[in-house]
Design a protein around this motif. Structure first.
Motif, PDB file in Angstrom:
ATOM      1  N   VAL A  78      12.519  78.190  50.886  1.00  0.00           N
ATOM      2  CA  VAL A  78      12.423  78.288  49.427  1.00  0.00           C
ATOM      3  C   VAL A  78      12.380  76.933  48.744  1.00  0.00           C
ATOM      4  N   ALA A  79      12.578  75.853  49.477  1.00  0.00           N
ATOM      5  CA  ALA A  79      12.487  74.520  48.881  1.00  0.00           C
ATOM      6  C   ALA A  79      11.741  73.576  49.808  1.00  0.00           C
ATOM      7  N   MET A  80      12.356  73.238  50.940  1.00  0.00           N
ATOM      8  CA  MET A  80      11.695  72.359  51.893  1.00  0.00           C
ATOM      9  C   MET A  80      12.479  72.354  53.197  1.00  0.00           C
ATOM     10  N   ASP A  81      11.837  71.825  54.238  1.00  0.00           N
ATOM     11  CA  ASP A  81      12.511  71.489  55.491  1.00  0.00           C
ATOM     12  C   ASP A  81      12.435  69.972  55.617  1.00  0.00           C
ATOM     13  N   PHE A  82      13.425  69.381  56.282  1.00  0.00           N
ATOM     14  CA  PHE A  82      13.416  67.929  56.444  1.00  0.00           C
ATOM     15  C   PHE A  82      13.872  67.567  57.838  1.00  0.00           C
ATOM     16  N   GLY A  83      13.148  66.628  58.463  1.00  0.00           N
ATOM     17  CA  GLY A  83      13.527  66.123  59.774  1.00  0.00           C
ATOM     18  C   GLY A  83      13.066  64.693  59.933  1.00  0.00           C
ATOM     19  N   ARG A  84      13.387  64.113  61.089  1.00  0.00           N
ATOM     20  CA  ARG A  84      13.017  62.728  61.353  1.00  0.00           C
ATOM     21  C   ARG A  84      12.679  62.558  62.821  1.00  0.00           C
ATOM     22  N   ILE A  85      11.655  61.758  63.098  1.00  0.00           N
ATOM     23  CA  ILE A  85      11.302  61.451  64.487  1.00  0.00           C
ATOM     24  C   ILE A  85      10.879  59.996  64.585  1.00  0.00           C
ATOM     25  N   VAL A  92       9.356  55.050  62.131  1.00  0.00           N
ATOM     26  CA  VAL A  92      10.037  56.339  61.964  1.00  0.00           C
ATOM     27  C   VAL A  92       9.238  57.206  61.004  1.00  0.00           C
ATOM     28  N   LEU A  93       9.082  58.482  61.358  1.00  0.00           N
ATOM     29  CA  LEU A  93       8.426  59.436  60.466  1.00  0.00           C
ATOM     30  C   LEU A  93       9.482  60.332  59.836  1.00  0.00           C
ATOM     31  N   TYR A  94       9.428  60.463  58.503  1.00  0.00           N
ATOM     32  CA  TYR A  94      10.235  61.448  57.801  1.00  0.00           C
ATOM     33  C   TYR A  94       9.347  62.660  57.547  1.00  0.00           C
ATOM     34  N   LEU A  95       9.786  63.814  58.015  1.00  0.00           N
ATOM     35  CA  LEU A  95       8.982  65.029  57.964  1.00  0.00           C
ATOM     36  C   LEU A  95       9.491  65.965  56.873  1.00  0.00           C
ATOM     37  N   PHE A  96       8.581  66.413  56.023  1.00  0.00           N
ATOM     38  CA  PHE A  96       8.915  67.360  54.963  1.00  0.00           C
ATOM     39  C   PHE A  96       8.051  68.610  55.135  1.00  0.00           C
ATOM     40  N   GLY A  97       8.691  69.733  55.411  1.00  0.00           N
ATOM     41  CA  GLY A  97       7.974  71.000  55.510  1.00  0.00           C
ATOM     42  C   GLY A  97       7.981  71.705  54.169  1.00  0.00           C
ATOM     43  N   THR A  98       6.819  72.164  53.731  1.00  0.00           N
ATOM     44  CA  THR A  98       6.701  72.803  52.421  1.00  0.00           C
ATOM     45  C   THR A  98       6.935  74.311  52.516  1.00  0.00           C
ATOM     46  N   PRO A  99       7.340  74.944  51.421  1.00  0.00           N
ATOM     47  CA  PRO A  99       7.416  76.414  51.402  1.00  0.00           C
ATOM     48  C   PRO A  99       6.013  76.996  51.441  1.00  0.00           C
ATOM     49  N   GLY A 100       5.862  78.127  52.127  1.00  0.00           N
ATOM     50  CA  GLY A 100       4.532  78.703  52.294  1.00  0.00           C
ATOM     51  C   GLY A 100       4.138  79.722  51.239  1.00  0.00           C
ATOM     52  N   GLN A 101       5.116  80.379  50.627  1.00  0.00           N
ATOM     53  CA  GLN A 101       4.792  81.412  49.646  1.00  0.00           C
ATOM     54  C   GLN A 101       4.289  80.788  48.346  1.00  0.00           C
ATOM     55  N   GLU A 102       3.245  81.355  47.804  1.00  0.00           N
ATOM     56  CA  GLU A 102       2.588  80.753  46.640  1.00  0.00           C
ATOM     57  C   GLU A 102       3.526  80.579  45.455  1.00  0.00           C
ATOM     58  N   ARG A 103       4.514  81.445  45.292  1.00  0.00           N
ATOM     59  CA  ARG A 103       5.394  81.323  44.133  1.00  0.00           C
ATOM     60  C   ARG A 103       6.273  80.074  44.203  1.00  0.00           C
TER      61      ARG A 103
END
Length: 204
Positions: A78-85, A92-103
Motif C-alpha cells: 500500500v506504500a512501498m517496499d525497501f531493500g538494499r544490495i 550500493v543499490l537502494y531498491l524501492f518497490g512500488t504498489p501495483g494497484q492503480e489506486r
C-alpha cells in the motif's frame, strides 16, 4: 532500580550497517502491475531486512481493484517496499518497490524522485497490466529494463515476441527472471546497471 536499564536504545543490526567501503549509492525502482512479484524480488535480493508495507486485502477493494489472474493473492503493498544490495564494495543499490494497484499509483511520483532507473516486472499471464506502467516510465523519461517473471503456470514466449507485444524499443533490454531467486534478481539488477552505463557512455 536504575531507570536507564529499561530505556536502552538498540542500534542497527550489524548486517544492516552500510559497509565502510561504499562510496556511491544509486536509487532503483521496481515497478509493475498488481501481483507481478515486486515485493518478492525486494525480499529475495535485499541484504538487509526489507521494509514492506503489505496489508491484508479486504472487501473494501472489491469492485475497485482488478485482481483477475491473481485471485489467490491475500495481501498487497500500500506504500512501498525497501531493500538494499551491494553490487560491489563501492556501489550500493537502494531498491524501492512500488504498489501495483492503480489506486495507489499517486505514490509513484515520490518514489521516482531521484531514481536512476527502473526494473519493470512482467507477468505473461496478464501482459495488459504492464502497458500503463511502461507508458508512465516513458512519459517521465526514466530508463528501464523489462524482466519477465517466471510463474509456474505462465505461458512461455520468445523474448522478441514479447518485445513486439509490449511495443518496446529495440535498445531496451528484456530478460527472464525468477523474482524468488536471489541470484536471478541480482542478475536482473546487473542488467539494468549495464544498460544505464551504456546510456551514460552514449551521452559522453
Amino acid at each position: 532500580m536504575d531507570s536507564r536499564s529499561s530505556d536502552t536504545i538498540a542500534g542497527p543490526r550489524s548486517e544492516d550497517v552500510l559497509p565502510d567501503t561504499a562510496t556511491a549509492a544509486v536509487k532503483i525502482v521496481i515497478v509493475g502491475g498488481f501481483g507481478v512479484g515486486k515485493t518478492t524480488m525486494v525480499r529475495s535480493v535485499s541484504e538487509i531486512r526489507p521494509l514492506t508495507t503489505e496489508e491484508t486485502m479486504t472487501q473494501a477493494g472489491v469492485g475497485v481493484d482488478d485482481n483477475s489472474g491473481v485471485e489467490s493473492k491475500t495481501a498487497t503493498t500500500v506504500a512501498m517496499d525497501f531493500g538494499r544490495i551491494s553490487i560491489s564494495e563501492e556501489l550500493v543499490l537502494y531498491l524501492f518497490g512500488t504498489p501495483g494497484q492503480e489506486r495507489f499509483w499517486f505514490l509513484w511520483n515520490g518514489l521516482f524522485e531521484g531514481a536512476l532507473g527502473a526494473v519493470v516486472l512482467v507477468d505473461t499471464r496478464r501482459l495488459e497490466v504492464s502497458f500503463d506502467v511502461i507508458g508512465r516510465l516513458e512519459e517521465r523519461g526514466v530508463p528501464f529494463i523489462v524482466a519477465i517473471n517466471t510463474f509456474p503456470d505462465a505461458p512461455r514466449h520468445r523474448l522478441e515476441a514479447l518485445r513486439v507485444a509490449l511495443d518496446l524499443p529495440e535498445e531496451v533490454p528484456i530478460v527472464d527472471c525468477d523474482a524468488r531467486q536471489r541470484a536471478s534478481s541480482r542478475d536482473t539488477l546487473m542488467t539494468l546497471m549495464r544498460y544505464l552505463h551504456s546510456l551514460a557512455t552514449r551521452r559522453v
